[in-house]
Design an enzyme around this catalytic site. Structure first.
Site, PDB file in Angstrom:
ATOM      1  N   ARG A 162       0.887  -1.088   0.037  1.00 39.96           N
ATOM      2  CA  ARG A 162       0.067  -0.242  -0.068  1.00 39.96           C
ATOM      3  C   ARG A 162       0.985   1.308   0.079  1.00 39.96           C
ATOM      4  O   ARG A 162       0.471   2.294   0.639  1.00 39.96           O
ATOM      5  CB  ARG A 162      -0.790   0.126   1.090  1.00 39.96           C
ATOM      6  N   SER A 232     -11.042  -1.171   2.475  1.00 43.23           N
ATOM      7  CA  SER A 232     -10.460  -1.273   4.015  1.00 43.23           C
ATOM      8  C   SER A 232     -10.093   0.059   4.368  1.00 43.23           C
ATOM      9  O   SER A 232      -9.442   0.895   3.570  1.00 43.23           O
ATOM     10  CB  SER A 232      -9.012  -2.185   3.703  1.00 43.23           C
ATOM     11  N   GLU A 328      -5.522   3.268   5.838  1.00 40.69           N
ATOM     12  CA  GLU A 328      -5.129   3.268   4.311  1.00 40.69           C
ATOM     13  C   GLU A 328      -5.633   4.333   3.714  1.00 40.69           C
ATOM     14  O   GLU A 328      -5.077   4.967   2.931  1.00 40.69           O
ATOM     15  CB  GLU A 328      -5.631   2.030   3.799  1.00 40.69           C
TER      16      GLU A 328
HETATM   17  P1  FAD Z   1      -8.932   8.717  -5.454  1.00 43.01           P
HETATM   18  O1  FAD Z   1      -9.366   8.263  -4.158  1.00 43.01           O
HETATM   19  O2  FAD Z   1      -9.439   9.553  -6.300  1.00 43.01           O
HETATM   20  O3  FAD Z   1      -7.407   9.251  -5.053  1.00 43.01           O
HETATM   21  C1  FAD Z   1      -6.343   8.721  -4.077  1.00 43.01           C
HETATM   22  C2  FAD Z   1      -5.225   9.496  -3.820  1.00 43.01           C
HETATM   23  O4  FAD Z   1      -4.590   9.830  -5.000  1.00 43.01           O
HETATM   24  C3  FAD Z   1      -5.621  10.795  -3.289  1.00 43.01           C
HETATM   25  O5  FAD Z   1      -4.792  11.267  -2.456  1.00 43.01           O
HETATM   26  C4  FAD Z   1      -5.576  11.810  -4.562  1.00 43.01           C
HETATM   27  O6  FAD Z   1      -5.152  13.116  -4.241  1.00 43.01           O
HETATM   28  C5  FAD Z   1      -4.200  10.999  -5.298  1.00 43.01           C
HETATM   29  N1  FAD Z   1      -4.571  11.062  -6.825  1.00 43.01           N
HETATM   30  C6  FAD Z   1      -5.852  10.650  -7.543  1.00 43.01           C
HETATM   31  N2  FAD Z   1      -5.499  10.800  -8.934  1.00 43.01           N
HETATM   32  C7  FAD Z   1      -4.030  11.180  -8.874  1.00 43.01           C
HETATM   33  C8  FAD Z   1      -3.221  11.215 -10.074  1.00 43.01           C
HETATM   34  N3  FAD Z   1      -3.585  11.155 -11.443  1.00 43.01           N
HETATM   35  N4  FAD Z   1      -1.969  11.585  -9.637  1.00 43.01           N
HETATM   36  C9  FAD Z   1      -1.545  11.969  -8.723  1.00 43.01           C
HETATM   37  N5  FAD Z   1      -2.189  11.685  -7.559  1.00 43.01           N
HETATM   38  C10 FAD Z   1      -3.582  11.270  -7.688  1.00 43.01           C
HETATM   39  N6  FAD Z   1      -7.596  -0.903  -3.064  1.00 43.01           N
HETATM   40  C11 FAD Z   1      -6.760  -2.000  -2.944  1.00 43.01           C
HETATM   41  O7  FAD Z   1      -5.444  -2.027  -3.044  1.00 43.01           O
HETATM   42  N7  FAD Z   1      -7.211  -3.317  -2.987  1.00 43.01           N
HETATM   43  C12 FAD Z   1      -8.447  -3.698  -2.798  1.00 43.01           C
HETATM   44  O8  FAD Z   1      -9.050  -4.770  -2.750  1.00 43.01           O
HETATM   45  C13 FAD Z   1      -9.496  -2.580  -2.820  1.00 43.01           C
HETATM   46  N8  FAD Z   1     -10.707  -2.729  -2.818  1.00 43.01           N
HETATM   47  C14 FAD Z   1     -11.593  -1.758  -2.552  1.00 43.01           C
HETATM   48  C15 FAD Z   1     -12.954  -1.909  -2.573  1.00 43.01           C
HETATM   49  C16 FAD Z   1     -13.943  -0.926  -2.396  1.00 43.01           C
HETATM   50  C17 FAD Z   1     -15.201  -1.314  -2.247  1.00 43.01           C
HETATM   51  C18 FAD Z   1     -13.195   0.381  -2.385  1.00 43.01           C
HETATM   52  C19 FAD Z   1     -14.514   1.531  -2.348  1.00 43.01           C
HETATM   53  C20 FAD Z   1     -11.910   0.626  -2.444  1.00 43.01           C
HETATM   54  C21 FAD Z   1     -11.212  -0.176  -2.529  1.00 43.01           C
HETATM   55  N9  FAD Z   1      -9.720  -0.067  -2.524  1.00 43.01           N
HETATM   56  C22 FAD Z   1      -8.827  -1.185  -2.597  1.00 43.01           C
HETATM   57  C23 FAD Z   1      -9.175   1.216  -2.641  1.00 43.01           C
HETATM   58  C24 FAD Z   1      -9.087   2.012  -3.919  1.00 43.01           C
HETATM   59  O9  FAD Z   1     -10.070   1.297  -4.793  1.00 43.01           O
HETATM   60  C25 FAD Z   1      -7.820   2.277  -4.376  1.00 43.01           C
HETATM   61  O10 FAD Z   1      -6.918   2.883  -3.671  1.00 43.01           O
HETATM   62  C26 FAD Z   1      -7.865   3.029  -5.934  1.00 43.01           C
HETATM   63  O11 FAD Z   1      -6.655   2.947  -6.499  1.00 43.01           O
HETATM   64  C27 FAD Z   1      -8.110   4.470  -5.741  1.00 43.01           C
HETATM   65  O12 FAD Z   1      -8.464   5.135  -6.902  1.00 43.01           O
HETATM   66  P2  FAD Z   1      -9.295   6.341  -6.849  1.00 43.01           P
HETATM   67  O13 FAD Z   1      -9.071   6.613  -8.418  1.00 43.01           O
HETATM   68  O14 FAD Z   1     -10.333   6.298  -6.602  1.00 43.01           O
HETATM   69  O15 FAD Z   1      -8.353   7.427  -6.243  1.00 43.01           O
HETATM   70  N1  EPU Z   2     -11.696 -11.447   9.202  1.00 46.94           N
HETATM   71  C1  EPU Z   2     -12.327 -11.624  10.233  1.00 46.94           C
HETATM   72  N2  EPU Z   2     -13.374 -10.768  10.288  1.00 46.94           N
HETATM   73  C2  EPU Z   2     -13.592  -9.665   9.612  1.00 46.94           C
HETATM   74  C3  EPU Z   2     -12.652  -9.412   8.247  1.00 46.94           C
HETATM   75  C4  EPU Z   2     -11.578 -10.362   8.149  1.00 46.94           C
HETATM   76  O1  EPU Z   2     -12.229 -12.418  10.717  1.00 46.94           O
HETATM   77  O2  EPU Z   2     -14.720  -8.811   9.878  1.00 46.94           O
HETATM   78  C5  EPU Z   2     -10.416 -12.437   8.618  1.00 46.94           C
HETATM   79  C6  EPU Z   2     -10.922 -13.381   7.607  1.00 46.94           C
HETATM   80  O3  EPU Z   2     -11.435 -14.258   8.067  1.00 46.94           O
HETATM   81  C7  EPU Z   2      -9.561 -13.710   7.173  1.00 46.94           C
HETATM   82  C8  EPU Z   2      -8.698 -12.288   7.288  1.00 46.94           C
HETATM   83  O4  EPU Z   2      -9.264 -11.703   8.405  1.00 46.94           O
HETATM   84  O5  EPU Z   2      -8.851 -14.849   7.706  1.00 46.94           O
HETATM   85  C9  EPU Z   2      -8.361 -11.547   6.311  1.00 46.94           C
HETATM   86  O6  EPU Z   2      -9.563 -10.958   5.561  1.00 46.94           O
HETATM   87  P1  EPU Z   2      -9.679 -10.725   4.191  1.00 46.94           P
HETATM   88  O7  EPU Z   2      -9.230 -12.101   3.262  1.00 46.94           O
HETATM   89  O8  EPU Z   2     -11.025 -10.230   3.802  1.00 46.94           O
HETATM   90  O9  EPU Z   2      -8.744  -9.745   3.709  1.00 46.94           O
HETATM   91  P2  EPU Z   2      -8.457  -8.324   4.467  1.00 46.94           P
HETATM   92  O10 EPU Z   2      -6.973  -8.709   4.991  1.00 46.94           O
HETATM   93  O11 EPU Z   2      -9.436  -7.925   5.280  1.00 46.94           O
HETATM   94  C10 EPU Z   2      -7.081  -7.287   2.329  1.00 46.94           C
HETATM   95  C11 EPU Z   2      -7.082  -6.055   1.494  1.00 46.94           C
HETATM   96  C12 EPU Z   2      -8.121  -5.725   0.518  1.00 46.94           C
HETATM   97  C13 EPU Z   2      -8.145  -7.050  -0.338  1.00 46.94           C
HETATM   98  C14 EPU Z   2      -8.183  -8.285   0.358  1.00 46.94           C
HETATM   99  C15 EPU Z   2      -8.231  -9.436  -0.563  1.00 46.94           C
HETATM  100  C16 EPU Z   2      -5.434  -4.545   3.188  1.00 46.94           C
HETATM  101  C17 EPU Z   2      -5.879  -3.376   3.886  1.00 46.94           C
HETATM  102  N3  EPU Z   2      -7.080  -5.058   2.444  1.00 46.94           N
HETATM  103  O12 EPU Z   2      -8.072  -7.391   3.141  1.00 46.94           O
HETATM  104  O13 EPU Z   2      -7.895  -4.559   0.018  1.00 46.94           O
HETATM  105  O14 EPU Z   2      -9.142  -6.902  -1.223  1.00 46.94           O
HETATM  106  O15 EPU Z   2      -7.304  -8.395   1.377  1.00 46.94           O
HETATM  107  O16 EPU Z   2      -6.601  -9.703  -0.987  1.00 46.94           O
HETATM  108  O17 EPU Z   2      -4.737  -4.828   2.822  1.00 46.94           O
HETATM  109  C18 EPU Z   2      -8.448  -2.297   0.368  1.00 46.94           C
HETATM  110  O18 EPU Z   2      -7.345  -2.132   0.398  1.00 46.94           O
HETATM  111  O19 EPU Z   2      -9.277  -1.148   0.048  1.00 46.94           O
HETATM  112  C19 EPU Z   2      -9.083  -3.724   0.106  1.00 46.94           C
HETATM  113  C20 EPU Z   2     -10.193  -3.883   0.188  1.00 46.94           C
END
Ligand code: FAD
Ligand code: EPU
Length: 345
Positions: A162, A232, A328
């Protein structure tokens, strides 16, 4: 380039009611620079946004929000790989779908992550065993002050969990304008995470992985179009091997992810869940019932509600496990980003 009404609600996936002095949608690099330079001359803060899926507006933003909508996708086929050049304002998930439809595998584990392609390198998006750095060839960044575009190799991006150079040295005065991806023809399925372990590595197709990832994500993560959230809220914390062993003595079922460095990553969602905080609410904000690491806008929450809830969650986890979680999500105050840990102290 178009100037929009100043509500930020459609531009952040928490769906928080915040305003900006003005909002500009930039469709090319020149517009990005001109908008940014105008704000500099007027001494007003600027904030770049993709799709607002990783930001928390804790109050109204006093300056200009510039939305990156630089488009364009080029796919080049080489002997050993496909090289993709993607405009920063393209939607990430649509890109994943497009590549699969074109028979280009490699992004399937990263399906359904909201946001723009150009934002993906910023926190080195990751899910289901894959991080962006594994497929990133380069990132093009523009110096907003003079319009100079520089290409950073994947190594120069200093990717971490991250983390990347775009949260540090290239955080201010630079915008990502394009992303280069290298997707190898020697495709190997990554089936190390969660339910993907049940798939057969000999026969599995990229499409099956894509479907399985989408299914797992839909079963626990709230859809921001229905329930405001930013994924997250906290990062998974890293602790020393000794601290992890100590925790395991008291909590034998604790999930532990040993790292190459010797440190151990913990599951923040598990820690929050064990504090029995699922469904816990504060004002209009709540801990998601199906995934405790996700904080949601359950009922017209304000940014302050989310901050108050996050503070309680962080304190409860520290009191029980002696581990301090770090957000995050990026916290945005009136004049720009603030230190999220300090905001929760
Ligand atoms: P924004 O929120 O618009 O911006 C993020 C940051 O980057 C801000 O500080 C902004 O100022 C800056 N920024 C934006 N665009 C630019 C640019 N072009 N140049 C320089 N800086 C810029 N993340 C994961 O890693 N794994 C996941 O599994 C994951 N799952 C998600 C699930 C959900 C339901 C949600 C809502 C979010 C999840 N995220 C996850 C977080 C998010 O999707 C990522 O961080 C994504 O890359 C953010 O993209 P954005 O365009 O919305 O960025
Ligand atoms: N868990 C629980 N209770 C909960 C949530 C999770 O017990 O309420 C346990 C799960 O059972 C599992 C462990 O925690 O054993 C990890 O959970 P999960 O697989 O759901 O993943 P996570 O660690 O919570 C991370 C990333 C996600 C990404 C998933 C899948 C971070 C901060 N988050 O979540 O990214 O999608 O793994 O790879 O690293 C994001 O960054 O926004 C994001 C959604």
């Amino acid at each position: 380039m178009s100037r929009q009404k100043n509500s930020l609600k459609p531009w952040n996936t928490f769906s928080l009611e915040a305003a900006a002095a003005n909002i500009t949608v930039a469709e090319n690099a020149e517009q990005l620079c001109l908008s940014w330079q105008l704000s500099q001359r007027q001494n007003e803060p600027t904030l770049l946004l993709g799709e607002g899926s990783n930001v928390l507006f804790i109050e109204d933003f006093s300056g200009q929000v510039i939305i990156n909508r630089l488009k364009g996708i080029e796919i080049q086929e080489h002997n050993d790989a496909w090289l993709l050049h993607v405009g920063a304002g393209e939607n990430w998930h649509q890109l994943v779908e497009l590549t699969l439809n074109e028979g280009v595998p490699g992004l399937e584990n990263l399906a359904l992550i909201p946001g723009c392609a150009g934002s993906a390198p910023i926190q080195n998006i990751g899910a289901y065993g894959v991080e962006l750095e594994q497929v990133c060839a380069y990132v093009d960044v523009i110096n907003l002050a003079d319009g100079h575009i520089q290409r950073l190799t994947s190594e120069q991006c200093l990717f971490g969990y991250r983390d990347s150079i775009f949260k540090h040295q290239y955080r201010d005065s630079f915008a990502i304008v394009a992303l280069g991806l290298r997707l190898s023809k020697a495709w190997k399925p990554v089936l190390s995470y969660g339910d993907l372990k049940e798939l057969d590595p000999q026969t599995v197709t990229p499409r099956q992985i894509f479907d399985a990832v989408c299914h797992m994500r839909r079963s626990k993560l709230p859809d921001p179009r229905v329930t405001g959230n930013a994924g997250s809220f906290f990062k998974n914390p890293l602790v020393s091997a000794e601290a992890a062993t100590e925790l395991q003595k008291n909590y034998p079922t604790i999930p532990l992810y040993p790292q190459e460095t010797g440190d151990v990553k913990l599951a923040a969602g598990w820690l929050i869940d064990r504090c029995e905080l699922k469904g816990f609410s504060q004002g209009g904000a709540a801990v998601h019932e199906k995934q405790a690491l996700v904080l949601i806008n359950s009922e017209n929450a304000t940014g302050k509600d989310i901050v108050d809830l996050a503070r309680i969650v962080r304190q409860r986890v520290a009191a029980k496990f002696n581990v301090w979680l770090e957000p995050e999500v990026r916290f945005i105050a009136a004049n720009g980003e603030i230190n999220a840990v300090e905001a929760l102290a």
